[in-house]
Design a protein around this motif. Structure first.
Motif, PDB file in Angstrom:
ATOM      1  N   GLY A  10      13.995  14.091 -32.667  1.00  7.48           N
ATOM      2  CA  GLY A  10      14.702  14.468 -31.453  1.00  7.48           C
ATOM      3  C   GLY A  10      14.096  15.710 -30.835  1.00  7.48           C
ATOM      4  N   SER A  44      19.487  10.491 -24.298  1.00 11.46           N
ATOM      5  CA  SER A  44      20.955  10.582 -24.313  1.00 11.46           C
ATOM      6  C   SER A  44      21.387  12.034 -24.173  1.00 11.46           C
ATOM      7  CB  SER A  44      21.523   9.986 -25.605  1.00 11.46           C
ATOM      8  OG  SER A  44      21.023  10.682 -26.719  1.00 11.46           O
ATOM      9  N   ALA A  45      22.656  12.210 -23.780  1.00 10.34           N
ATOM     10  CA  ALA A  45      23.208  13.555 -23.639  1.00 10.34           C
ATOM     11  C   ALA A  45      23.350  14.189 -25.021  1.00 10.34           C
ATOM     12  CB  ALA A  45      24.573  13.472 -22.966  1.00 10.34           C
ATOM     13  N   TYR A  56      18.522  14.781 -24.660  1.00 10.67           N
ATOM     14  CA  TYR A  56      17.599  14.605 -25.785  1.00 10.67           C
ATOM     15  C   TYR A  56      16.745  13.365 -25.590  1.00 10.67           C
ATOM     16  CZ  TYR A  56      19.167  18.025 -29.264  1.00 10.67           C
ATOM     17  OH  TYR A  56      19.426  19.180 -29.948  1.00 10.67           O
ATOM     18  N   ASN A  93      23.916  22.825 -33.386  1.00 14.77           N
ATOM     19  CA  ASN A  93      23.930  22.081 -32.119  1.00 14.77           C
ATOM     20  C   ASN A  93      23.301  22.842 -30.959  1.00 14.77           C
ATOM     21  OD1 ASN A  93      25.288  20.204 -33.632  1.00 14.77           O
ATOM     22  ND2 ASN A  93      27.304  20.778 -32.869  1.00 14.77           N
ATOM     23  N   ASP A  99      13.389  18.153 -33.761  1.00  8.18           N
ATOM     24  CA  ASP A  99      14.259  17.975 -34.916  1.00  8.18           C
ATOM     25  C   ASP A  99      13.772  16.744 -35.664  1.00  8.18           C
ATOM     26  OD1 ASP A  99      17.154  19.071 -35.670  1.00  8.18           O
ATOM     27  OD2 ASP A  99      17.077  16.946 -36.154  1.00  8.18           O
ATOM     28  N   PHE A 127      22.073   7.572 -30.972  1.00  2.63           N
ATOM     29  CA  PHE A 127      20.656   7.933 -30.861  1.00  2.63           C
ATOM     30  C   PHE A 127      19.905   7.727 -32.168  1.00  2.63           C
ATOM     31  CE2 PHE A 127      22.662  12.129 -31.696  1.00  2.63           C
ATOM     32  CZ  PHE A 127      21.896  12.595 -32.743  1.00  2.63           C
TER      33      PHE A 127
HETATM   34  O1  GSY Z   1      20.754  15.958 -34.796  1.00  3.79           O
HETATM   35  C1  GSY Z   1      19.640  16.099 -34.084  1.00  3.79           C
HETATM   36  C2  GSY Z   1      19.750  17.067 -32.945  1.00  3.79           C
HETATM   37  N1  GSY Z   1      20.797  16.694 -31.987  1.00  3.79           N
HETATM   38  C3  GSY Z   1      20.806  15.665 -31.104  1.00  3.79           C
HETATM   39  C4  GSY Z   1      19.895  14.616 -30.830  1.00  3.79           C
HETATM   40  O2  GSY Z   1      18.836  14.472 -31.455  1.00  3.79           O
HETATM   41  N2  GSY Z   1      20.250  13.754 -29.820  1.00  3.79           N
HETATM   42  C5  GSY Z   1      21.411  13.877 -29.094  1.00  3.79           C
HETATM   43  N3  GSY Z   1      21.685  13.018 -28.133  1.00  3.79           N
HETATM   44  N4  GSY Z   1      22.293  14.881 -29.358  1.00  3.79           N
HETATM   45  C6  GSY Z   1      21.989  15.746 -30.356  1.00  3.79           C
HETATM   46  N5  GSY Z   1      22.686  16.812 -30.784  1.00  3.79           N
HETATM   47  C7  GSY Z   1      21.956  17.352 -31.765  1.00  3.79           C
HETATM   48  S1  GSY Z   1      22.418  18.766 -32.658  1.00  3.79           S
END
Ligand code: GSY
Length: 170
Positions: A10, A44-45, A56, A93, A99, A127
């Protein structure tokens, strides 16, 4: 022993698609890892963000690896670090350059500090579920059952495929 593992990627900072492509290439260069398949890139959001962040870009790759789980985790964290990812203790977050998460390693179950396999939130995240289903439709999650059965849980989450495939980089 070589095992099939799945890695979630991500990025929501900078050249998001470029970072995913570079990470897939970097994975393939590590001794003990070969990249088998990459999903498309999905957009995606951010989930769980407490302040506005860019969307993301996410993908999942299948790898075959002889690395032990901790060594695999270390390798992923090195790639994140090289992509400019700064881990700040206690921060959750937040937006990030890259990631990389271990989603699955064959039928292995691990519950240790800093290392949880299968990924504990895999089943709640469109996702992860959608790109994983794309490249491993018959996948069974140890302790959870068939991946396909998780689709209804994430069906309400808005997600779309980006035009260009992550596989182009593999
Ligand atoms: O957990 C991975 C990081 N992450 C993401 C992500 O990879 N995609 C989306 N859509 N939302 C996320 N929130 C986090 S934290």
């Amino acid at each position: 022993m070589k095992r099939r593992a799945y890695i979630g990627l991500g990025s929501n900072l900078g050249d998001r698609e470029g970072r995913l492509r570079a990470a897939i290439k970097a994975l393939g260069k590590i001794a003990g890892i070969s990249v088998a398949t990459a999903s498309a890139i999905y957009v995606s959001a951010p989930v769980g963000a407490s302040e506005p962040q860019p969307d993301y870009f996410n993908a999942v790759v299948a790898i075959d690896t002889t690395l032990a789980p901790r060594a695999l985790l270390d390798a992923l964290q090195r790639i994140e670090h090289d992509a400019g990812r700064a881990r700040v203790a206690g921060e959750r977050n937040t937006a990030r350059t890259l990631d990389l998460d271990i989603l699955l390693i064959a039928d292995v179950i691990i519950d240790e500090p800093g290392l949880h396999v299968p990924h504990p939130r895999l089943h709640d995240r469109a996702f992860v579920v959608l790109p994983l289903l794309e490249i491993a439709p018959d996948c069974v999650i140890p302790g959870l059952g068939p991946l396909r059965a998780l689709l209804p849980r994430v069906a309400g989450q808005s997600i779309r495929r980006a035009p260009s495939p992550a596989a182009a980089a593999a």
